[in-house]
Design a protein around this motif. Structure first.
Motif, PDB file in Angstrom:
ATOM      1  N   LEU A 264       0.827  -1.209   0.000  1.00 59.32           N
ATOM      2  CA  LEU A 264       0.000   0.000   0.000  1.00 59.32           C
ATOM      3  C   LEU A 264       0.859   1.256   0.000  1.00 59.32           C
ATOM      4  CD1 LEU A 264      -2.057  -1.425   2.903  1.00 59.32           C
ATOM      5  CD2 LEU A 264      -3.067  -0.988   0.690  1.00 59.32           C
ATOM      6  N   ALA A 265       0.403   2.261  -0.745  1.00 63.36           N
ATOM      7  CA  ALA A 265       0.970   3.608  -0.694  1.00 63.36           C
ATOM      8  C   ALA A 265      -0.163   4.458  -0.134  1.00 63.36           C
ATOM      9  CB  ALA A 265       1.384   4.085  -2.073  1.00 63.36           C
ATOM     10  N   GLY A 266      -0.058   4.794   1.139  1.00 66.80           N
ATOM     11  CA  GLY A 266      -1.190   5.404   1.817  1.00 66.80           C
ATOM     12  C   GLY A 266      -2.273   4.349   1.941  1.00 66.80           C
ATOM     13  N   LYS A 267      -3.461   4.619   1.447  1.00 64.98           N
ATOM     14  CA  LYS A 267      -4.547   3.640   1.468  1.00 64.98           C
ATOM     15  C   LYS A 267      -4.723   2.946   0.122  1.00 64.98           C
ATOM     16  CE  LYS A 267      -7.132   5.892   5.131  1.00 64.98           C
ATOM     17  NZ  LYS A 267      -8.424   6.438   5.547  1.00 64.98           N
ATOM     18  N   ARG A 268      -3.913   3.331  -0.854  1.00 64.15           N
ATOM     19  CA  ARG A 268      -4.035   2.804  -2.212  1.00 64.15           C
ATOM     20  C   ARG A 268      -3.194   1.536  -2.394  1.00 64.15           C
ATOM     21  NH1 ARG A 268      -1.545   6.423  -6.579  1.00 64.15           N
ATOM     22  NH2 ARG A 268       0.155   4.975  -6.278  1.00 64.15           N
TER      23      ARG A 268
ATOM     24  N   GLY B 212       9.819   3.517 -10.425  1.00 65.71           N
ATOM     25  CA  GLY B 212       8.695   4.105 -11.137  1.00 65.71           C
ATOM     26  C   GLY B 212       7.411   4.135 -10.322  1.00 65.71           C
ATOM     27  N   ARG B 213       7.525   3.924  -9.047  1.00 66.74           N
ATOM     28  CA  ARG B 213       6.358   3.860  -8.172  1.00 66.74           C
ATOM     29  C   ARG B 213       6.259   5.106  -7.319  1.00 66.74           C
ATOM     30  NH1 ARG B 213       3.592  -0.397 -10.258  1.00 66.74           N
ATOM     31  NH2 ARG B 213       4.860  -2.230 -10.333  1.00 66.74           N
ATOM     32  N   PHE B 214       5.278   5.109  -6.482  1.00 67.81           N
ATOM     33  CA  PHE B 214       5.018   6.170  -5.520  1.00 67.81           C
ATOM     34  C   PHE B 214       6.252   6.433  -4.662  1.00 67.81           C
ATOM     35  CE2 PHE B 214       3.651   7.107  -1.142  1.00 67.81           C
ATOM     36  CZ  PHE B 214       2.913   8.257  -1.344  1.00 67.81           C
ATOM     37  N   LYS B 215       6.611   7.697  -4.487  1.00 66.05           N
ATOM     38  CA  LYS B 215       7.723   8.060  -3.622  1.00 66.05           C
ATOM     39  C   LYS B 215       7.127   8.514  -2.297  1.00 66.05           C
ATOM     40  CE  LYS B 215      11.922  10.800  -3.586  1.00 66.05           C
ATOM     41  NZ  LYS B 215      12.739  11.741  -4.335  1.00 66.05           N
ATOM     42  N   GLY B 216       7.498   7.863  -1.243  1.00 68.65           N
ATOM     43  CA  GLY B 216       6.958   8.190   0.074  1.00 68.65           C
ATOM     44  C   GLY B 216       6.869   6.972   0.955  1.00 68.65           C
ATOM     45  N   ARG B 217       5.823   6.906   1.758  1.00 69.80           N
ATOM     46  CA  ARG B 217       5.684   5.810   2.720  1.00 69.80           C
ATOM     47  C   ARG B 217       4.859   4.656   2.153  1.00 69.80           C
ATOM     48  NH1 ARG B 217       7.593   6.905   7.665  1.00 69.80           N
ATOM     49  NH2 ARG B 217       7.898   9.078   8.216  1.00 69.80           N
ATOM     50  N   TYR B 218       5.388   3.474   2.383  1.00 72.62           N
ATOM     51  CA  TYR B 218       4.717   2.241   1.990  1.00 72.62           C
ATOM     52  C   TYR B 218       4.379   1.442   3.240  1.00 72.62           C
ATOM     53  CZ  TYR B 218       6.120   2.626  -2.921  1.00 72.62           C
ATOM     54  OH  TYR B 218       6.269   3.025  -4.214  1.00 72.62           O
ATOM     55  N   SER B 219       3.350   0.624   3.152  1.00 72.68           N
ATOM     56  CA  SER B 219       3.062  -0.372   4.170  1.00 72.68           C
ATOM     57  C   SER B 219       2.619  -1.633   3.434  1.00 72.68           C
ATOM     58  CB  SER B 219       1.989   0.115   5.139  1.00 72.68           C
ATOM     59  OG  SER B 219       0.776   0.350   4.475  1.00 72.68           O
ATOM     60  N   PHE B 220       2.474  -2.729   4.167  1.00 73.89           N
ATOM     61  CA  PHE B 220       2.002  -3.939   3.520  1.00 73.89           C
ATOM     62  C   PHE B 220       1.239  -4.802   4.506  1.00 73.89           C
ATOM     63  CE2 PHE B 220       6.112  -5.102   5.213  1.00 73.89           C
ATOM     64  CZ  PHE B 220       6.014  -6.440   5.565  1.00 73.89           C
ATOM     65  N   CYS B 221       0.344  -5.602   3.959  1.00 74.99           N
ATOM     66  CA  CYS B 221      -0.455  -6.525   4.753  1.00 74.99           C
ATOM     67  C   CYS B 221      -0.260  -7.925   4.186  1.00 74.99           C
ATOM     68  CB  CYS B 221      -1.938  -6.156   4.697  1.00 74.99           C
ATOM     69  SG  CYS B 221      -2.296  -4.529   5.394  1.00 74.99           S
ATOM     70  N   VAL B 222      -0.298  -8.916   5.075  1.00 71.80           N
ATOM     71  CA  VAL B 222      -0.085 -10.304   4.673  1.00 71.80           C
ATOM     72  C   VAL B 222      -1.252 -11.159   5.141  1.00 71.80           C
ATOM     73  CG1 VAL B 222       1.430 -12.326   4.901  1.00 71.80           C
ATOM     74  CG2 VAL B 222       2.417 -10.030   4.884  1.00 71.80           C
ATOM     75  N   VAL B 223      -1.706 -12.039   4.258  1.00 71.42           N
ATOM     76  CA  VAL B 223      -2.657 -13.093   4.613  1.00 71.42           C
ATOM     77  C   VAL B 223      -1.966 -14.399   4.233  1.00 71.42           C
ATOM     78  CG1 VAL B 223      -4.885 -14.157   4.137  1.00 71.42           C
ATOM     79  CG2 VAL B 223      -4.696 -11.667   4.252  1.00 71.42           C
TER      80      VAL B 223
END
Length: 86
Positions: A26-30, A56-67
């Protein structure tokens, strides 16, 4: 750093010691990427990881979720990591 490869690390606790994993970046909520792994062994450290290229992606904060899903098709609840900056 933008354009770098991020190592997304997560812990898995599964009695069968085999899971397939769905990682949502995720980049923000996207949602910017969904990575799916096949059924693989869980290491003794319980830590698994996947790589994500931010080129070539969003510059800033990323997060991630795992299932994680075991070999009997039982899925975990989503578990999300804190954000990291690129």
């Amino acid at each position: 750093k933008s354009g770098s490869v991020i190592d997304l690390r997560f812990k898995v606790t599964e009695k069968s010691m085999q899971t397939s994993d769905k990682i949502t970046v995720l980049a923000g909520k996207r949602v910017v990427k969904t990575i799916k792994t096949g059924l693989t062994a869980v290491p003794k450290s319980l830590q698994k990881s996947v790589k994500y290229n931010t080129k070539g992606r969003f510059k800033g904060r990323y997060s991630f979720c795992v299932v994680s899903t075991d070999s009997s098709s039982n899925s975990s609840a989503p578990s999300c990591a804190k954000r990291s900056r690129t």
